[in-house]
Design an enzyme around this catalytic site. Structure first.
Site, mmCIF file in Angstrom:
data_model
loop_
_atom_site.group_PDB
_atom_site.id
_atom_site.type_symbol
_atom_site.label_atom_id
_atom_site.label_comp_id
_atom_site.label_asym_id
_atom_site.label_seq_id
_atom_site.Cartn_x
_atom_site.Cartn_y
_atom_site.Cartn_z
ATOM 1 N N GLU A 120 0.911 -1.352 -0.070
ATOM 2 C CA GLU A 120 0.122 -0.104 -0.145
ATOM 3 C C GLU A 120 1.001 1.148 0.117
ATOM 4 O O GLU A 120 2.140 1.150 0.232
ATOM 5 C CB GLU A 120 -0.897 0.108 1.093
ATOM 6 N N HIS A 239 -9.505 9.917 2.889
ATOM 7 C CA HIS A 239 -9.173 8.769 1.803
ATOM 8 C C HIS A 239 -9.541 9.473 0.505
ATOM 9 O O HIS A 239 -10.377 9.810 0.240
ATOM 10 C CB HIS A 239 -9.777 7.724 2.114
ATOM 11 N N ARG A 285 -1.301 9.712 1.419
ATOM 12 C CA ARG A 285 -2.773 9.763 1.125
ATOM 13 C C ARG A 285 -3.197 11.203 1.251
ATOM 14 O O ARG A 285 -3.915 11.843 0.413
ATOM 15 C CB ARG A 285 -3.565 9.216 2.502
ATOM 16 N N HIS A 344 -11.930 9.942 7.006
ATOM 17 C CA HIS A 344 -11.646 8.472 6.840
ATOM 18 C C HIS A 344 -11.238 8.016 8.214
ATOM 19 O O HIS A 344 -11.566 7.063 8.679
ATOM 20 C CB HIS A 344 -10.773 8.215 5.854
ATOM 21 N N ARG A 379 -1.545 9.004 9.155
ATOM 22 C CA ARG A 379 -1.209 7.661 9.268
ATOM 23 C C ARG A 379 -0.832 6.766 8.142
ATOM 24 O O ARG A 379 -1.383 7.235 7.080
ATOM 25 C CB ARG A 379 -2.672 7.153 9.733
HETATM 26 C C1 LIG Z 1 -13.894 1.746 5.015
HETATM 27 C C2 LIG Z 1 -12.908 1.620 6.029
HETATM 28 C C3 LIG Z 1 -11.651 0.888 5.672
HETATM 29 C C4 LIG Z 1 -10.643 0.769 6.512
HETATM 30 N N1 LIG Z 1 -9.577 -0.003 6.003
HETATM 31 C C5 LIG Z 1 -8.489 -0.238 6.891
HETATM 32 C C6 LIG Z 1 -7.462 -1.007 6.781
HETATM 33 O O1 LIG Z 1 -7.480 -2.051 5.683
HETATM 34 N N2 LIG Z 1 -6.280 -1.241 7.548
HETATM 35 C C7 LIG Z 1 -6.408 -0.474 8.635
HETATM 36 O O2 LIG Z 1 -5.487 -0.449 9.512
HETATM 37 N N3 LIG Z 1 -7.429 0.316 9.013
HETATM 38 C C8 LIG Z 1 -8.489 0.428 7.997
HETATM 39 N N4 LIG Z 1 -9.339 1.344 8.438
HETATM 40 C C9 LIG Z 1 -9.416 2.140 9.797
HETATM 41 C C10 LIG Z 1 -9.931 0.721 10.818
HETATM 42 O O3 LIG Z 1 -10.855 0.293 10.105
HETATM 43 C C11 LIG Z 1 -10.193 1.777 11.948
HETATM 44 O O4 LIG Z 1 -9.318 2.508 12.346
HETATM 45 C C12 LIG Z 1 -10.292 0.603 13.086
HETATM 46 O O5 LIG Z 1 -11.340 -0.578 12.789
HETATM 47 C C13 LIG Z 1 -10.791 1.154 14.432
HETATM 48 O O6 LIG Z 1 -10.959 0.106 15.376
HETATM 49 P P1 LIG Z 1 -11.579 0.210 16.725
HETATM 50 O O7 LIG Z 1 -11.800 -0.781 17.202
HETATM 51 O O8 LIG Z 1 -10.845 1.319 17.405
HETATM 52 O O9 LIG Z 1 -13.177 1.170 16.518
HETATM 53 P P2 LIG Z 1 -14.580 0.634 15.524
HETATM 54 O O10 LIG Z 1 -14.114 -0.731 15.033
HETATM 55 O O11 LIG Z 1 -14.868 1.914 14.791
HETATM 56 O O12 LIG Z 1 -15.534 0.422 16.784
HETATM 57 C C14 LIG Z 1 -15.949 1.420 17.558
HETATM 58 C C15 LIG Z 1 -17.020 0.593 18.552
HETATM 59 O O13 LIG Z 1 -17.278 1.704 19.618
HETATM 60 C C16 LIG Z 1 -18.780 1.455 19.735
HETATM 61 N N5 LIG Z 1 -19.183 3.059 20.066
HETATM 62 C C17 LIG Z 1 -18.688 4.063 19.900
HETATM 63 N N6 LIG Z 1 -19.441 4.864 20.428
HETATM 64 C C18 LIG Z 1 -20.259 4.382 21.297
HETATM 65 C C19 LIG Z 1 -21.127 4.817 22.340
HETATM 66 N N7 LIG Z 1 -21.467 6.119 22.706
HETATM 67 N N8 LIG Z 1 -21.900 3.643 22.976
HETATM 68 C C20 LIG Z 1 -21.872 2.540 22.661
HETATM 69 N N9 LIG Z 1 -20.827 2.090 22.014
HETATM 70 C C21 LIG Z 1 -19.978 2.742 21.054
HETATM 71 C C22 LIG Z 1 -19.250 1.097 18.195
HETATM 72 O O14 LIG Z 1 -20.723 0.660 18.299
HETATM 73 C C23 LIG Z 1 -18.392 0.228 18.124
HETATM 74 O O15 LIG Z 1 -18.578 -1.073 18.620
HETATM 75 C C24 LIG Z 1 -10.611 1.441 7.671
HETATM 76 C C25 LIG Z 1 -11.564 2.468 8.056
HETATM 77 C C26 LIG Z 1 -12.658 2.365 7.065
HETATM 78 C C27 LIG Z 1 -14.001 3.229 7.551
#
Ligand SMILES: Cc1cc2nc3c(=O)[nH]c(=O)nc-3n(C[C@H](O)[C@H](O)[C@H](O)COP(=O)(O)OP(=O)(O)OC[C@H]3O[C@@H](n4cnc5c(N)ncnc54)[C@H](O)[C@@H]3O)c2cc1C
Length: 528
Positions: A120, A239, A285, A344, A379
């Protein structure tokens, strides 16, 4: 008078808010130490995690090294990465990938059985582990959720919307969450000596985003409202290639497509990146996103042309992107995909240390809601899932080693209101228009005024205040940073400052800035 709480739940062990990769991985690493995971949506399909397409960066290939991965991370971060953190994350990556394999993550393999690695943008080597082409997030989330459900020390509770942290003697002792809708809505106090935020990003505070609509900065806002220090909030990554088919949120065309040789063209088929950066489509990016923004501002349409690089293999190799394109009547094997930049990823977040601790006693922060110092101003692709698992594991180790149950005494004051409003369109529109890819002083001051107005109109609804707090921190820090660096571009200060400095800000400081700047604007308007 404070509102009565409908019920109080004493959690055994840690309370984790969020069931994306960070929250689920933290709970699994904590086991057999007990953990309760609360989430708004169903674990396994929750948050941005389930939508991740590219995969996870880890220097596990022949000839690659964690030092090279750390150096690429530092280069992308434009002078603001914490070197110690970049080294630590790149070094621990291989062990955390092994953990995921042990949990059952079905990473793609080559014919000889070794991990298949993708490339990437801004990575100097092929080092992205992936699943079924573009299904890394969906498959890893599914596997972790199944594993968590089968782990006796983990309790998974879905359908809870957290609205406020509970504090006792200046320490976080739990949180207030709403469950149910309408007249059935109930306010529950969850008590725990260790609250771990894994609440994801804030893309959905923007009108044009790739993030699920639940990613609206509420965890960041809740922590900031309780007094936590927030780091680098102005750094939002846009993005370059969200698929521009009028959907909210916009589906993503993964960067791996450009890694495979797909090119960016305008409506006449002119390839414009070659003249912008030596790495053309694989430039960082922010460079690619701003180039698209300029093309669009100049009246062009922008497309990702995969017809030659991927062609007939598209459906099989990138099924998620293929499905999104087909839903809009586009065959990406034969036609260029219309694309535009979209909010993003949030590099900033709740300031966290190498053990995932926030500045508030009793609160840890991991994953996208945290700012560990890894990403700096920009990032590196696929470093975010990596950061999530590295710090989820570190926070779990810290919690299990240091936390002792403290019996609650008394009941912390509960919020009077607890509805679950969506971010108003006027706020999302202002964030995209004024706090987006290109920012300037006048626009940022206008955005602060819009945020203040949304706040006044919403009364004291905590969920809304969480969102406006997050938006205010991004905007105030963007106003204070009079330079351009990484994801933060000021058209009135286009050069980088000589010295690179991270931002650390509390909500009180952001509010002081808002007050001063919006008052000055009102005085100028009154003078005519
Ligand atoms: C389309 C897309 C593609 C991506 N591709 C990549 C990739 O290929 N590689 C990579 O490294 N990163 C990628 N990213 C970024 C990566 O997916 C995220 O940074 C990462 O998944 C974040 O994980 P997390 O567990 O911190 O949060 P999330 O997976 O966003 O989870 C957040 C959680 O918190 C909960 N939550 C939030 N607020 C509340 C509230 N007030 N009350 C109750 N629950 C709440 C939500 O319901 C959810 O369960 C991508 C992002 C997107 C959007």
């Amino acid at each position: 008078m404070t509102r009565p709480i409908d019920s109080i739940i004493e959690c055994r062990g840690a309370l984790i808010l969020g069931a994306g990769v960070a929250g689920l991985f933290a709970a699994l690493k904590l086991s057999p130490f007990p953990a309760t995971i609360l989430a708004g949506t169903r674990p396994g399909i929750s948050g941005s995690s389930a939508w991740a397409q590219g995969g996870i960066a880890a220097a596990v290939g022949d000839g690659d090294s964690w030092q090279s991965h750390a150096a690429d991370t530092m280069a992308a971060g434009a002078g603001l990465c914490d070197r110690g953190i970049a080294n630590l994350v790149a070094f621990e990556a291989a062990a955390r990938i092994e953990d995921l394999i042990a949990y059952g993550a079905p990473f793609d393999r080559t014919a000889d059985g070794s991990l298949a690695l993708g490339r990437e943008a801004a990575h100097s080597a092929k080092r992205i582990v992936h699943v079924k082409g573009d299904r890394a997030g969906a498959e890893i989330s599914r596997v972790l959720a199944e594993r968590a459900l089968a782990t006796p020390s983990i309790t998974l509770l879905e359908g809870f919307h957290a609205v406020e942290l509970a504090l006792e003697d200046g320490r976080v002792c739990g949180l207030f969450a709403r469950t149910g809708i309408g007249a059935q809505a109930r306010l529950v106090l969850f008590r725990s000596p260790a609250v771990v935020f894994a609440t994801g990003g804030l893309g959905a505070l923007y009108a044009v985003t790739t993030n699920p609509l639940e990613s609206r900065g509420e965890g960041l806002g809740m922590a900031a409202r309780a007094g936590a220090i927030v780091a680098d909030p102005e750094f939002v990554q846009f993005h370059p290639t969200a698929i521009d088919i009028g959907r909210d949120p916009a589906p993503l065309a993964t960067e791996a497509l450009r890694g495979e040789g797909a090119i960016l063209v305008d409506e006449a088929g002119r390839r414009f990146m070659a003249g912008v950066h030596p790495d053309a489509e694989l430039a960082p990016r922010d460079v690619v996103a701003r180039a698209l923004h300029s093309e669009i501002a100049a009246g062009h349409k922008t497309f990702l042309d995969c017809t030659r690089a991927i062609g007939g293999a598209f459906a099989q190799r990138f099924p998620t992107v293929y499905g999104a394109c087909k839903s809009a009547g586009i065959d990406p094997a034969l036609q260029p995909i219309p694309v535009a930049p979209a909010a993003h990823y949030h590099m900033g977040g709740i300031s966290s240390d190498p053990r995932g601790r926030s500045s508030l006693g009793g609160l840890w922060a991991v994953g996208e809601c945290a700012a560990s110092g890894l990403h700096g101003a920009n990032r590196l692709a696929s470093n975010s899932l990596l950061e999530a698992i590295v710090f989820a594991a570190r926070a779990a180790e810290d919690v299990a080693a240091t936390v002792i149950a403290r019996p609650g005494h008394g009941t912390p004051p509960a919020p009077e209101r607890f509805a679950a409003p969506a971010p108003p369109h006027v706020l999302r529109d202002a964030m995209t228009r004024l706090v987006g890819l290109e920012r300037d002083e006048a626009g940022l001051v206008e955005a602060l005024a819009v945020i203040a107005q949304v706040e006044r109109a919403g009364g004291s609804e905590p969920a809304l205040l969480n969102m406006t707090a997050a938006a205010k921190l991004v905007t105030a820090a963007a106003l204070v940073r009079r330079e351009s660096r990484g994801g933060h571009y000021r058209s009135d200060h286009p050069a980088a400052a000589a010295e690179a400095r991270r931002s650390f800000m509390t909500l009180a400081q952001a509010e002081t800035i808002t007050q001063a700047r919006t008052d000055a604007q009102s005085r100028r308007a009154a003078r005519g």
